[in-house]
Design an enzyme around this catalytic site. Structure first.
Site, PDB file in Angstrom:
ATOM      1  N   ASP A  97      23.784  99.382  20.404  1.00 17.71           N
ATOM      2  CA  ASP A  97      22.841 100.405  20.848  1.00 17.71           C
ATOM      3  C   ASP A  97      23.475 101.514  21.675  1.00 17.71           C
ATOM      4  O   ASP A  97      22.884 102.585  21.834  1.00 17.71           O
ATOM      5  CB  ASP A  97      21.675  99.762  21.612  1.00 17.71           C
ATOM      6  CG  ASP A  97      22.140  98.978  22.825  1.00 17.71           C
ATOM      7  OD1 ASP A  97      23.333  98.591  22.896  1.00 17.71           O
ATOM      8  OD2 ASP A  97      21.303  98.741  23.714  1.00 17.71           O
ATOM      9  N   HIS A  98      24.642 101.267  22.230  1.00 20.80           N
ATOM     10  CA  HIS A  98      25.369 102.275  23.019  1.00 20.80           C
ATOM     11  C   HIS A  98      26.651 101.608  23.490  1.00 20.80           C
ATOM     12  O   HIS A  98      26.796 100.386  23.398  1.00 20.80           O
ATOM     13  CB  HIS A  98      24.561 102.739  24.247  1.00 20.80           C
ATOM     14  CG  HIS A  98      24.073 101.598  25.084  1.00 20.80           C
ATOM     15  ND1 HIS A  98      24.892 100.902  25.951  1.00 20.80           N
ATOM     16  CD2 HIS A  98      22.876 100.966  25.136  1.00 20.80           C
ATOM     17  CE1 HIS A  98      24.198  99.929  26.512  1.00 20.80           C
ATOM     18  NE2 HIS A  98      22.975  99.922  26.023  1.00 20.80           N
TER      19      HIS A  98
ATOM     20  N   HIS B 114      28.075  95.721  32.980  1.00 23.77           N
ATOM     21  CA  HIS B 114      27.461  96.367  34.154  1.00 23.77           C
ATOM     22  C   HIS B 114      27.932  95.760  35.473  1.00 23.77           C
ATOM     23  O   HIS B 114      27.745  96.361  36.527  1.00 23.77           O
ATOM     24  CB  HIS B 114      25.937  96.223  34.101  1.00 23.77           C
ATOM     25  CG  HIS B 114      25.247  97.213  33.220  1.00 23.77           C
ATOM     26  ND1 HIS B 114      25.402  98.575  33.342  1.00 23.77           N
ATOM     27  CD2 HIS B 114      24.356  97.037  32.206  1.00 23.77           C
ATOM     28  CE1 HIS B 114      24.639  99.187  32.448  1.00 23.77           C
ATOM     29  NE2 HIS B 114      24.008  98.278  31.731  1.00 23.77           N
TER      30      HIS B 114
ATOM     31  N   SER C  83      19.736 101.423  26.383  1.00 26.36           N
ATOM     32  CA  SER C  83      19.021 100.497  25.497  1.00 26.36           C
ATOM     33  C   SER C  83      17.681 101.040  25.034  1.00 26.36           C
ATOM     34  O   SER C  83      17.280 100.813  23.897  1.00 26.36           O
ATOM     35  CB  SER C  83      18.735  99.182  26.211  1.00 26.36           C
ATOM     36  OG  SER C  83      19.902  98.475  26.413  1.00 26.36           O
TER      37      SER C  83
ATOM     38  N   HIS D 202      27.014 102.621  31.160  1.00 25.13           N
ATOM     39  CA  HIS D 202      27.195 102.858  29.723  1.00 25.13           C
ATOM     40  C   HIS D 202      28.184 104.007  29.537  1.00 25.13           C
ATOM     41  O   HIS D 202      28.618 104.631  30.499  1.00 25.13           O
ATOM     42  CB  HIS D 202      25.860 103.231  29.081  1.00 25.13           C
ATOM     43  CG  HIS D 202      24.810 102.174  29.254  1.00 25.13           C
ATOM     44  ND1 HIS D 202      23.477 102.411  29.026  1.00 25.13           N
ATOM     45  CD2 HIS D 202      24.897 100.874  29.625  1.00 25.13           C
ATOM     46  CE1 HIS D 202      22.785 101.308  29.258  1.00 25.13           C
ATOM     47  NE2 HIS D 202      23.623 100.369  29.624  1.00 25.13           N
TER      48      HIS D 202
ATOM     49  N   ASP E  55      24.574  94.500  22.315  1.00 22.23           N
ATOM     50  CA  ASP E  55      24.170  95.456  23.344  1.00 22.23           C
ATOM     51  C   ASP E  55      25.392  95.924  24.140  1.00 22.23           C
ATOM     52  O   ASP E  55      26.099  95.111  24.720  1.00 22.23           O
ATOM     53  CB  ASP E  55      23.138  94.787  24.273  1.00 22.23           C
ATOM     54  CG  ASP E  55      22.173  95.792  24.836  1.00 22.23           C
ATOM     55  OD1 ASP E  55      22.610  96.650  25.618  1.00 22.23           O
ATOM     56  OD2 ASP E  55      20.983  95.731  24.475  1.00 22.23           O
TER      57      ASP E  55
ATOM     58  N   ASP F 125      26.892  94.284  27.397  1.00 24.91           N
ATOM     59  CA  ASP F 125      26.221  95.211  28.297  1.00 24.91           C
ATOM     60  C   ASP F 125      25.992  94.604  29.673  1.00 24.91           C
ATOM     61  O   ASP F 125      26.389  95.168  30.689  1.00 24.91           O
ATOM     62  CB  ASP F 125      24.876  95.625  27.697  1.00 24.91           C
ATOM     63  CG  ASP F 125      24.160  96.582  28.613  1.00 24.91           C
ATOM     64  OD1 ASP F 125      24.655  97.713  28.753  1.00 24.91           O
ATOM     65  OD2 ASP F 125      23.142  96.200  29.208  1.00 24.91           O
TER      66      ASP F 125
ATOM     67  N   ARG G  90      11.741 105.667  32.704  1.00 27.56           N
ATOM     68  CA  ARG G  90      11.901 104.569  31.741  1.00 27.56           C
ATOM     69  C   ARG G  90      11.018 103.383  32.116  1.00 27.56           C
ATOM     70  O   ARG G  90      10.904 103.015  33.285  1.00 27.56           O
ATOM     71  CB  ARG G  90      13.376 104.160  31.678  1.00 27.56           C
ATOM     72  CG  ARG G  90      13.606 102.910  30.863  1.00 27.56           C
ATOM     73  CD  ARG G  90      15.043 102.752  30.438  1.00 27.56           C
ATOM     74  NE  ARG G  90      15.372 101.362  30.227  1.00 27.56           N
ATOM     75  CZ  ARG G  90      16.534 100.935  29.778  1.00 27.56           C
ATOM     76  NH1 ARG G  90      17.484 101.806  29.476  1.00 27.56           N
ATOM     77  NH2 ARG G  90      16.774  99.664  29.624  1.00 27.56           N
TER      78      ARG G  90
ATOM     79  N   ASP H  97      24.129 102.589  36.652  1.00 31.08           N
ATOM     80  CA  ASP H  97      24.253 103.812  35.840  1.00 31.08           C
ATOM     81  C   ASP H  97      25.119 104.825  36.584  1.00 31.08           C
ATOM     82  O   ASP H  97      25.394 105.914  36.071  1.00 31.08           O
ATOM     83  CB  ASP H  97      22.870 104.425  35.582  1.00 31.08           C
ATOM     84  CG  ASP H  97      21.910 103.401  34.983  1.00 31.08           C
ATOM     85  OD1 ASP H  97      22.384 102.543  34.230  1.00 31.08           O
ATOM     86  OD2 ASP H  97      20.716 103.453  35.296  1.00 31.08           O
TER      87      ASP H  97
ATOM     88  N   LYS I   5      16.684  91.042  27.454  1.00 31.56           N
ATOM     89  CA  LYS I   5      16.700  92.038  26.379  1.00 31.56           C
ATOM     90  C   LYS I   5      15.620  91.808  25.322  1.00 31.56           C
ATOM     91  O   LYS I   5      15.605  92.523  24.325  1.00 31.56           O
ATOM     92  CB  LYS I   5      18.068  92.033  25.679  1.00 31.56           C
ATOM     93  CG  LYS I   5      19.259  92.347  26.582  1.00 31.56           C
ATOM     94  CD  LYS I   5      19.470  93.840  26.775  1.00 31.56           C
ATOM     95  CE  LYS I   5      20.683  94.121  27.632  1.00 31.56           C
ATOM     96  NZ  LYS I   5      20.881  95.538  27.936  1.00 31.56           N
TER      97      LYS I   5
HETATM   98  O1  LIG Z   1      19.996  97.506  32.811  1.00 26.60           O
HETATM   99  C1  LIG Z   1      19.399  98.566  32.535  1.00 26.60           C
HETATM  100  O2  LIG Z   1      18.252  98.801  32.873  1.00 26.60           O
HETATM  101  C2  LIG Z   1      20.134  99.627  31.750  1.00 26.60           C
HETATM  102  C3  LIG Z   1      21.065 100.344  32.680  1.00 26.60           C
HETATM  103  O3  LIG Z   1      20.353 100.979  33.687  1.00 26.60           O
HETATM  104  O4  LIG Z   1      20.863  99.047  30.711  1.00 26.60           O
HETATM  105  P1  LIG Z   1      20.250  98.968  29.228  1.00 26.60           P
HETATM  106  O5  LIG Z   1      19.888 100.386  28.865  1.00 26.60           O
HETATM  107  O6  LIG Z   1      21.390  98.459  28.396  1.00 26.60           O
HETATM  108  O7  LIG Z   1      19.099  98.072  29.268  1.00 26.60           O
HETATM  109 MN   LIG Z   2      21.701  98.327  25.782  1.00 29.05          MN
HETATM  110 MN   LIG Z   3      22.924  98.422  29.937  1.00 28.90          MN
END
Ligand SMILES: O=C(O)[C@@H](CO)OP(=O)(O)O
Ligand SMILES: [Mn+2]
Ligand SMILES: [Mn+2]
Length: 560
Positions: free
Chosen positions: A475-476, A438, A80, A505, A27, A434, A290, A170, A365
């Site tokens: 994934d990114h 962050h 993600s 990201h 990730d 990831d 999301r 973000d 995750k």
């Molecule tokens: O932590 C999350 O919610 C996002 C970043 O906002 O990260 P990821 O898309 O890797 O889950």
């Molecule tokens: Mn991710």
């Molecule tokens: Mn992330």
């Protein structure tokens, strides 16, 4: 296209493997040039390096951002949700961000059932909007929030209260002050139009409201108390003052608190009364598109019978999500924009074709390799064939303090599953690049990347031992770039002699590699795809499992 037959046809050249296929998602592991702020190139990564350097036909880069994953534009970084959706669906679907944009642009949102449901309560009482204050485009966007607020005011809503979760994940850390100032100014502009709109409560997204996959319900409890009950240890008259003050706690010896971790706060009037508690009769909407980080809050609002924490008071409100966050649970019942319909995914085809799968990650995750992978569906398609295993994540610590996270356990479980002879496919996600990326802590992220490289090495050795095959991807991007850069020159941006840290990201591509003794002879990556992206991985996995990919999917990456 079409049809409801999920039985896959045997591949014309690749036989059904006798031994398991390992699929690993790293990730937040993107590809970028060597650089002092590239935590991956600075880490010890002999395993991933050797995949890239020694096997040119079995390693390539994939587009993992923007339109390749269904986002509105190529200025949108990957994430993600869209990444795992694309990997698992084998298709590019218009994602929540794009759908909400369209619905707001055309004004359609206000003609749909969700708004119609909220409207009477919003007009008669108060409209509460809860969500992430950000322009990151991963969970929410400010321009969408503002269009929603304006549209509500234009339609006669007289009292609006916004409950803001601050980002810094973000978006660049520190920018929540700017967003809060902007929101305050914009809300004030509605005064002349007879709408009393105010910020009512908030807190940093990592400790307030936006938990995911039930990693820590206390996060949601804090949010509930601040947004609904008007209770928080910190009370301020002014939201900008709240953030500025809470970012510089005296107790922390001057060490600023990240926007992500700002403690919850409530805005009060001159008498110390919260300005925006949620009351019977009110309308409440979550403005994040999301799902993963608002499913829990949605449950707290929607479920009468709820045991995860004591809500103390459960107001009788009209509640809606920006989208329906869980299609199977029909959660929430009411939503402003219909969510992307993701169907006929690799997971469904494989389960219906008798393929057994072990999917595993830690709490942070787990839904990525199950829920997102399977087109936002939490339950297995066939519980006899699919095993989902969650390793509990650490609670309440910034992940840079323990960058290895639960990687050792995930690795051990993966190896056990590979050796068990029970599964055709073992699918794992390593959150470290990831989650630690962050935090913006470069040294910790380097350590996270070295750790997962070792995990991959151990797993590939296990595949070697059992005679299976493997596909490793991501994934990114995230960890491969830890600094804000000048868009034109690519040079790191500095502030007060210090680099401006990038916690988000990136727009970078990600690697994909295949191998293992079980890989059928002659299988390699093709070179004729114009812009291969994450969605092409879906049909590739189906092929590696010995089947032709169905025709609703994008092309495979393989030439066989
Ligand atoms: O932590 C999350 O919610 C996002 C970043 O906002 O990260 P990821 O898309 O890797 O889950
Ligand atoms: Mn991710
Ligand atoms: Mn992330």
């Amino acid at each position: 296209m079409g049809g409801t037959n999920f039985q896959l046809k045997p591949h014309s050249k690749i036989p059904k493997p006798q031994k398991p296929l390992l699929v690993v998602v790293l990730d937040g592991w993107g590809q970028a040039a060597d650089d002092e702020y590239n935590a991956i190139s600075r880490a010890e990564t002999p395993c991933m390096d050797s995949l890239r350097e020694s096997r040119p036909e079995k390693w390539m880069l994939l587009k993992a951002h923007g339109t390749a994953v269904g986002l509105p534009s190529d200025d949108d970084m990957g994430n993600s949700e869209v990444g795992h959706n694309a990997l698992g669906a084998g298709q590019v679907v218009s994602q929540g961000a794009s759908l909400v944009d369209k619905s707001l642009e055309t004004g359609q949102l206000f003609n749909l059932d969700g708004w119609k449901y909220l409207e009477p309560a919003a007009k008669e009482h108060t409209l509460h909007l809860i969500g992430l204050l950000s322009d990151g485009g991963v969970h929410s966007r400010y321009d969408q929030l503002w269009l929603l607020i304006q549209g509500a005011a234009e339609r006669g809503v007289k009292r609006i209260r916004v409950h803001t979760l601050t980002d810094g994940r973000d978006t660049e850390d520190g920018t929540s002050v700017k967003f809060m100032e902007q929101l305050q100014k914009d809300l004030k502009s509605l005064e002349g139009k007879g709408c009393d709109a105010r910020i009512a409560s908030g807190g940093g997204r990592m400790i307030t409201t936006m938990d995911r996959y039930e990693s820590d319900w206390n996060v949601v409890k804090r949010g509930w108390e601040a947004h609904v009950l008007g209770e928080a240890p910190n009370k301020f008259k002014d939201p900008v003052d709240a953030i500025k003050t809470l970012k510089k706690p005296k107790e922390a010896g001057g060490k600023p608190v990240s926007d992500q971790w700002i403690p919850p706060f409530v805005i009060v009037d001159d008498d110390g009364q919260a300005v925006g508690t949620i009351q019977d009769g009110d309308a409440v909407a979550i403005f994040n598109f999301r799902a993963d980080r608002v499913v829990e809050l949605s449950k707290a609002f929607e479920y009468k019978d709820f045991k995860q924490f004591d809500r103390k008071r459960y107001p009788d409100v009209r509640f809606a999500g920006m989208m329906q966050y869980d299609g199977e649970l029909k959660l929430p019942k009411h939503f402003l924009v219909p969510p992307p319909a993701i169907s006929r995914t690799t997971g469904e085809f494989l389960a219906r074709s008798g393929v057994s799968t072990f999917a595993c990650s830690e709490s942070q995750k787990i839904g990525h390799v199950t829920f997102f992978w399977n087109g936002n569906r939490a339950a297995p398609f066939d519980s006899k064939l699919e095993t989902f295993h969650e390793v509990p994540s650490d609670q309440n610590i910034p992940f840079n303090e323990k960058p290895a996270m639960q990687s050792a356990k995930i690795t051990a479980l993966g190896i056990e599953a590979l050796k068990s002879g029970k599964y055709d496919q073992v699918r794992l996600n390593f959150p470290n690049p990831d989650m630690v990326g962050h935090t913006g802590d470069l040294e910790a992220t380097i350590s996270a990347c070295s750790t997962v490289d070792k995990c991959v090495k151990e797993l590939l050795e296990a595949v070697e031992e059992v005679g299976g095959s493997w596909l490793v991807t991501a994934d990114h991007g995230n960890a491969e770039d830890m600094v804000q850069r000048d868009k034109k020159t690519g040079k790191p941006l500095m502030a007060d002699g210090q680099p401006r840290i990038l916690t988000s990201h990136t727009l970078n591509p990600v690697p994909v590699a295949i191998g293992g003794p079980g890989l059928a002879k002659g299988v390699k990556f093709r070179t004729d795809l114009k812009e291969p992206g994450l969605a092409n991985v879906g049909p590739t996995i189906i092929n590696l499992l010995g089947f032709e990919a169905p025709d609703n999917m994008v092309p495979t990456l393989l030439s066989a």
